[in-house]
Every structure is written in structure tokens, then in C-alpha cells.
Design a protein around this motif. Structure first.
Motif, PDB file in Angstrom:
ATOM      1  N   LEU A  54       0.845  -1.186   0.000  1.00  0.00           N
ATOM      2  CA  LEU A  54       0.000   0.000   0.000  1.00  0.00           C
ATOM      3  C   LEU A  54       0.886   1.242   0.000  1.00  0.00           C
ATOM      4  N   ALA A  55       1.303   1.699  -1.191  1.00  0.00           N
ATOM      5  CA  ALA A  55       2.170   2.866  -1.285  1.00  0.00           C
ATOM      6  C   ALA A  55       1.399   4.111  -0.876  1.00  0.00           C
ATOM      7  N   SER A  56       2.061   4.987  -0.138  1.00  0.00           N
ATOM      8  CA  SER A  56       1.406   6.194   0.357  1.00  0.00           C
ATOM      9  C   SER A  56       2.413   7.332   0.420  1.00  0.00           C
ATOM     10  N   VAL A  57       2.002   8.510  -0.017  1.00  0.00           N
ATOM     11  CA  VAL A  57       2.842   9.700   0.076  1.00  0.00           C
ATOM     12  C   VAL A  57       2.046  10.781   0.794  1.00  0.00           C
ATOM     13  N   PRO A  58       2.540  11.229   1.955  1.00  0.00           N
ATOM     14  CA  PRO A  58       1.845  12.315   2.643  1.00  0.00           C
ATOM     15  C   PRO A  58       2.203  13.661   1.997  1.00  0.00           C
ATOM     16  N   TYR A  59       1.327  14.630   2.164  1.00  0.00           N
ATOM     17  CA  TYR A  59       1.563  15.979   1.648  1.00  0.00           C
ATOM     18  C   TYR A  59       1.320  16.991   2.750  1.00  0.00           C
ATOM     19  N   ARG A  60       2.110  18.061   2.719  1.00  0.00           N
ATOM     20  CA  ARG A  60       1.857  19.230   3.573  1.00  0.00           C
ATOM     21  C   ARG A  60       1.394  20.332   2.633  1.00  0.00           C
ATOM     22  N   ILE A  61       0.166  20.788   2.844  1.00  0.00           N
ATOM     23  CA  ILE A  61      -0.415  21.813   1.980  1.00  0.00           C
ATOM     24  C   ILE A  61      -0.654  23.045   2.845  1.00  0.00           C
ATOM     25  N   THR A  62      -0.001  24.142   2.487  1.00  0.00           N
ATOM     26  CA  THR A  62      -0.106  25.390   3.248  1.00  0.00           C
ATOM     27  C   THR A  62      -1.054  26.343   2.543  1.00  0.00           C
ATOM     28  N   VAL A  63      -1.986  26.925   3.314  1.00  0.00           N
ATOM     29  CA  VAL A  63      -2.955  27.899   2.802  1.00  0.00           C
ATOM     30  C   VAL A  63      -2.999  29.091   3.752  1.00  0.00           C
ATOM     31  N   ARG A  64      -3.600  30.185   3.297  1.00  0.00           N
ATOM     32  CA  ARG A  64      -3.805  31.327   4.193  1.00  0.00           C
ATOM     33  C   ARG A  64      -4.797  30.931   5.278  1.00  0.00           C
ATOM     34  N   ALA A  65      -4.578  31.452   6.459  1.00  0.00           N
ATOM     35  CA  ALA A  65      -5.455  31.115   7.580  1.00  0.00           C
ATOM     36  C   ALA A  65      -6.811  31.788   7.431  1.00  0.00           C
ATOM     37  N   ALA A  66      -7.801  31.171   8.040  1.00  0.00           N
ATOM     38  CA  ALA A  66      -9.153  31.723   8.157  1.00  0.00           C
ATOM     39  C   ALA A  66      -9.563  31.512   9.605  1.00  0.00           C
ATOM     40  N   PRO A  67     -10.451  32.340  10.134  1.00  0.00           N
ATOM     41  CA  PRO A  67     -10.867  32.178  11.532  1.00  0.00           C
ATOM     42  C   PRO A  67     -11.478  30.807  11.786  1.00  0.00           C
ATOM     43  N   ALA A  68     -11.317  30.316  12.999  1.00  0.00           N
ATOM     44  CA  ALA A  68     -11.911  29.034  13.385  1.00  0.00           C
ATOM     45  C   ALA A  68     -13.419  29.086  13.151  1.00  0.00           C
ATOM     46  N   GLY A  69     -13.954  28.058  12.526  1.00  0.00           N
ATOM     47  CA  GLY A  69     -15.379  27.996  12.240  1.00  0.00           C
ATOM     48  C   GLY A  69     -15.773  28.601  10.904  1.00  0.00           C
ATOM     49  N   ALA A  70     -14.856  29.301  10.228  1.00  0.00           N
ATOM     50  CA  ALA A  70     -15.164  29.899   8.928  1.00  0.00           C
ATOM     51  C   ALA A  70     -15.290  28.800   7.872  1.00  0.00           C
ATOM     52  N   ALA A  71     -16.183  28.999   6.910  1.00  0.00           N
ATOM     53  CA  ALA A  71     -16.403  27.998   5.862  1.00  0.00           C
ATOM     54  C   ALA A  71     -15.148  27.760   5.025  1.00  0.00           C
ATOM     55  N   GLY A  72     -14.280  28.747   4.903  1.00  0.00           N
ATOM     56  CA  GLY A  72     -13.070  28.627   4.100  1.00  0.00           C
ATOM     57  C   GLY A  72     -11.883  28.061   4.847  1.00  0.00           C
ATOM     58  N   ARG A  73     -12.071  27.626   6.090  1.00  0.00           N
ATOM     59  CA  ARG A  73     -10.976  27.037   6.868  1.00  0.00           C
ATOM     60  C   ARG A  73     -11.057  25.518   6.744  1.00  0.00           C
ATOM     61  N   PRO A  74     -10.019  24.898   6.169  1.00  0.00           N
ATOM     62  CA  PRO A  74     -10.044  23.440   6.019  1.00  0.00           C
ATOM     63  C   PRO A  74     -10.106  22.741   7.376  1.00  0.00           C
ATOM     64  N   LYS A  75     -10.706  21.543   7.381  1.00  0.00           N
ATOM     65  CA  LYS A  75     -10.757  20.734   8.594  1.00  0.00           C
ATOM     66  C   LYS A  75     -10.708  19.260   8.202  1.00  0.00           C
ATOM     67  N   PRO A  76     -10.312  18.402   9.130  1.00  0.00           N
ATOM     68  CA  PRO A  76     -10.251  16.979   8.822  1.00  0.00           C
ATOM     69  C   PRO A  76     -11.596  16.464   8.314  1.00  0.00           C
ATOM     70  N   GLY A  77     -11.526  15.558   7.349  1.00  0.00           N
ATOM     71  CA  GLY A  77     -12.742  15.008   6.748  1.00  0.00           C
ATOM     72  C   GLY A  77     -13.099  15.694   5.442  1.00  0.00           C
ATOM     73  N   GLN A  78     -12.536  16.867   5.206  1.00  0.00           N
ATOM     74  CA  GLN A  78     -12.742  17.548   3.931  1.00  0.00           C
ATOM     75  C   GLN A  78     -11.648  17.098   2.974  1.00  0.00           C
ATOM     76  N   ARG A  79     -11.648  17.669   1.777  1.00  0.00           N
ATOM     77  CA  ARG A  79     -10.586  17.361   0.834  1.00  0.00           C
ATOM     78  C   ARG A  79     -10.249  18.591   0.013  1.00  0.00           C
ATOM     79  N   LEU A  80      -9.048  18.575  -0.555  1.00  0.00           N
ATOM     80  CA  LEU A  80      -8.590  19.611  -1.467  1.00  0.00           C
ATOM     81  C   LEU A  80      -8.413  18.950  -2.824  1.00  0.00           C
ATOM     82  N   ARG A  81      -8.883  19.623  -3.872  1.00  0.00           N
ATOM     83  CA  ARG A  81      -8.861  19.019  -5.198  1.00  0.00           C
ATOM     84  C   ARG A  81      -8.197  19.954  -6.193  1.00  0.00           C
ATOM     85  N   GLU A  82      -7.335  19.372  -7.023  1.00  0.00           N
ATOM     86  CA  GLU A  82      -6.692  20.098  -8.117  1.00  0.00           C
ATOM     87  C   GLU A  82      -6.880  19.260  -9.375  1.00  0.00           C
TER      88      GLU A  82
END
Length: 112
Positions: A54-82
Motif C-alpha cells: 500500500l504505497a502512500s505519500v503524505p503531503y503538507r499543503i499550506t494555505v492562508r489562515a481563516a478564523p476558526a469555524g469559517a467555511a473557508g478554513r479546512p478541517k479533517p474530513g474535507q478534501r482539497l482538489r486540483e
């Protein structure tokens, strides 16, 4: 600490569950917005599974911060897509003491 090079546009997505018409649920990913990010791969690993590697590569993805609870603040269980690439968000932490950036610890997975 150097400022991150936010040169990739990633869609922040969240799973929404709805009835599938057969008594169960279906999962649909909805886009919450676009975040500019720096994507840095980590060290790969090949842990042995029962029958396959089971090959796996972790990633560190840096984004601008958003206040806690803001819709634009990533959280576990979501995903980022390119495009066709999908990064599952496993954890999120502030990158700097001033809280200007967030680091998302992610794992690339197959799009669903």
C-alpha cells in the motif's frame, strides 16, 4: 520562517450526505471555495498489507489562515482538489505563531 509560495489553486470540498432513494445514503462532494496553496510532498512509504503493498505519500499543503469555524478554513474530513488530483485532509495546524497560515496534513487518494 520563509513565507510560503502559494502558487496552486485548490478547491476545498466537503462531503454532503443525502438519501439515495433505496433507504441508504449517497455522498456527494460540494465545493466550498478556492484556496491558493503551496503543496509539498513528504517521504513516501510502502507498508505491507495482507496481499499487496500500500504505497502512500503524505503531503503538507499550506494555505492562508481563516478564523476558526469559517467555511473557508479546512478541517479533517474535507478534501482539497486540483483537477483529477484529490488530497484528503487528515489534520490542520497553524503554521506560524501569528496564525497567518495553516498547514493541512493530507494524503493523496483516488477521486471518487
Amino acid at each position: 520562517m520563509r513565507a510560503p509560495h502559494l502558487n496552486r489553486a485548490l478547491e476545498l470540498q466537503e462531503a454532503v450526505r443525502g438519501p439515495d432513494g433505496a433507504g441508504g445514503f449517497s455522498e456527494v462532494w460540494t465545493t466550498l471555495g478556492t484556496l491558493w496553496a503551496e503543496v509539498v510532498p513528504g517521504a513516501g512509504r510502502d507498508p505491507a498489507g495482507e496481499e499487496v503493498v500500500l504505497a502512500s505519500v503524505p503531503y503538507r499543503i499550506t494555505v492562508r489562515a481563516a478564523p476558526a469555524g469559517a467555511a473557508g478554513r479546512p478541517k479533517p474530513g474535507q478534501r482539497l482538489r486540483e483537477g483529477e488530483r484529490v488530497f484528503a485532509v487528515l489534520a490542520v495546524a497553524e503554521r506560524d505563531p501569528a496564525g497567518r497560515y495553516l498547514t493541512c496534513f493530507c494524503r493523496e487518494e483516488e477521486p471518487r
